[in-house]
Design a protein around this motif. Structure first.
Motif, PDB file in Angstrom:
ATOM      1  N   SER A 225      69.759  -2.727  25.236  1.00 51.97           N
ATOM      2  CA  SER A 225      69.066  -1.441  25.340  1.00 51.97           C
ATOM      3  C   SER A 225      69.258  -0.818  26.725  1.00 51.97           C
ATOM      4  O   SER A 225      69.608  -1.500  27.688  1.00 51.97           O
ATOM      5  CB  SER A 225      67.572  -1.632  25.057  1.00 51.97           C
ATOM      6  OG  SER A 225      66.990  -2.380  26.101  1.00 51.97           O
ATOM      7  N   LYS A 226      68.986   0.485  26.810  1.00 58.56           N
ATOM      8  CA  LYS A 226      69.124   1.207  28.084  1.00 58.56           C
ATOM      9  C   LYS A 226      68.146   0.668  29.121  1.00 58.56           C
ATOM     10  O   LYS A 226      68.477   0.584  30.306  1.00 58.56           O
ATOM     11  CB  LYS A 226      68.877   2.704  27.876  1.00 58.56           C
ATOM     12  CG  LYS A 226      70.012   3.419  27.196  1.00 58.56           C
ATOM     13  CD  LYS A 226      69.721   4.905  27.093  1.00 58.56           C
ATOM     14  CE  LYS A 226      70.837   5.640  26.378  1.00 58.56           C
ATOM     15  NZ  LYS A 226      70.561   7.067  26.243  1.00 58.56           N
ATOM     16  N   ALA A 227      66.943   0.316  28.694  1.00 59.60           N
ATOM     17  CA  ALA A 227      65.938  -0.200  29.622  1.00 59.60           C
ATOM     18  C   ALA A 227      66.396  -1.512  30.248  1.00 59.60           C
ATOM     19  O   ALA A 227      66.229  -1.725  31.452  1.00 59.60           O
ATOM     20  CB  ALA A 227      64.615  -0.395  28.898  1.00 59.60           C
TER      21      ALA A 227
ATOM     22  N   LYS B 277      70.485  -3.218  36.585  1.00 58.99           N
ATOM     23  CA  LYS B 277      71.061  -2.447  37.686  1.00 58.99           C
ATOM     24  C   LYS B 277      70.112  -2.431  38.887  1.00 58.99           C
ATOM     25  O   LYS B 277      70.537  -2.617  40.030  1.00 58.99           O
ATOM     26  CB  LYS B 277      71.350  -1.017  37.225  1.00 58.99           C
ATOM     27  CG  LYS B 277      72.049  -0.182  38.239  1.00 58.99           C
ATOM     28  CD  LYS B 277      72.336   1.203  37.697  1.00 58.99           C
ATOM     29  CE  LYS B 277      72.966   2.077  38.758  1.00 58.99           C
ATOM     30  NZ  LYS B 277      73.101   3.465  38.316  1.00 58.99           N
ATOM     31  N   ASP B 278      68.809  -2.231  38.645  1.00 59.60           N
ATOM     32  CA  ASP B 278      67.818  -2.231  39.727  1.00 59.60           C
ATOM     33  C   ASP B 278      67.773  -3.593  40.422  1.00 59.60           C
ATOM     34  O   ASP B 278      67.683  -3.669  41.649  1.00 59.60           O
ATOM     35  CB  ASP B 278      66.431  -1.872  39.187  1.00 59.60           C
ATOM     36  CG  ASP B 278      66.361  -0.427  38.713  1.00 59.60           C
ATOM     37  OD1 ASP B 278      67.247   0.363  39.092  1.00 59.60           O
ATOM     38  OD2 ASP B 278      65.420  -0.108  37.948  1.00 59.60           O
TER      39      ASP B 278
ATOM     40  N   ALA C 252      68.601  -4.300  44.311  1.00 58.02           N
ATOM     41  CA  ALA C 252      67.613  -4.944  45.182  1.00 58.02           C
ATOM     42  C   ALA C 252      68.232  -6.161  45.867  1.00 58.02           C
ATOM     43  O   ALA C 252      68.023  -6.388  47.066  1.00 58.02           O
ATOM     44  CB  ALA C 252      66.392  -5.356  44.371  1.00 58.02           C
ATOM     45  N   GLN C 253      69.022  -6.949  45.129  1.00 58.89           N
ATOM     46  CA  GLN C 253      69.701  -8.111  45.716  1.00 58.89           C
ATOM     47  C   GLN C 253      70.704  -7.669  46.769  1.00 58.89           C
ATOM     48  O   GLN C 253      70.802  -8.272  47.838  1.00 58.89           O
ATOM     49  CB  GLN C 253      70.397  -8.917  44.599  1.00 58.89           C
ATOM     50  CG  GLN C 253      71.164 -10.129  45.064  1.00 58.89           C
ATOM     51  CD  GLN C 253      70.260 -11.242  45.583  1.00 58.89           C
ATOM     52  OE1 GLN C 253      69.039 -11.210  45.448  1.00 58.89           O
ATOM     53  NE2 GLN C 253      70.876 -12.216  46.215  1.00 58.89           N
TER      54      GLN C 253
END
Length: 137
Positions: free
Chosen positions: A111-113, A119-120, A124-125
């Motif tokens: 899903s897109k979520a 990706k987030d 962050a990493q």
């Protein structure tokens, strides 16, 4: 009759059980007593349905020879009766395992979520690693 499933049976006459001497250590007893069992099951000559026979013959098992005969050697136990039961149980388990109807895989999509969360997390990493670097002026 050997019951494989509620609607699948094998006649006792279709399974050839032969007592042989077991291998390995066992002292004086091992040379005198035939406690191991050699089970031979001719798949193509059995009373199983044709589709089950096909599945069993198609399976890639080293215990099935080129003539379509399944050979199981049971020598785990000290008594002939226990080895006979073990050989039959292993045959039944093998037939059950190879005649299972596998559930058809349904294609799914991410899903897109989930893609956004991934990706987030990657960003962050990346930021964490950049924060650990030396600062250049």
């Amino acid at each position: 009759m050997i019951e494989i499933s509620p609607n699948l049976f094998i006649a006792d006459t279709e399974v050839d059980l032969q007592a042989i001497r077991a291998q390995g250590s066992g002292g004086q007893n091992v040379n005198k007593v035939s406690s191991a069992i050699h089970l031979r099951f001719d798949i193509s000559a059995s009373s199983l349905p044709d589709n089950v026979k096909e599945k069993l013959l198609r399976c890639n098992d080293s215990r099935v020879n080129s003539d379509g005969i399944m050979i199981i050697k049971a020598q785990q136990f000290r008594t002939q009766e226990q080895n006979r039961e073990d050989a039959i149980a292993r045959l039944v388990e093998w037939i059950k395992e190879n005649t299972k109807v596998l559930k058809k895989r349904r294609a799914t999509r991410v899903s897109k979520a989930v893609k956004a969360r991934r990706k987030d997390a990657k960003q962050a990493q990346s930021q964490r690693k950049q924060d650990r670097q030396k600062i250049r002026w």
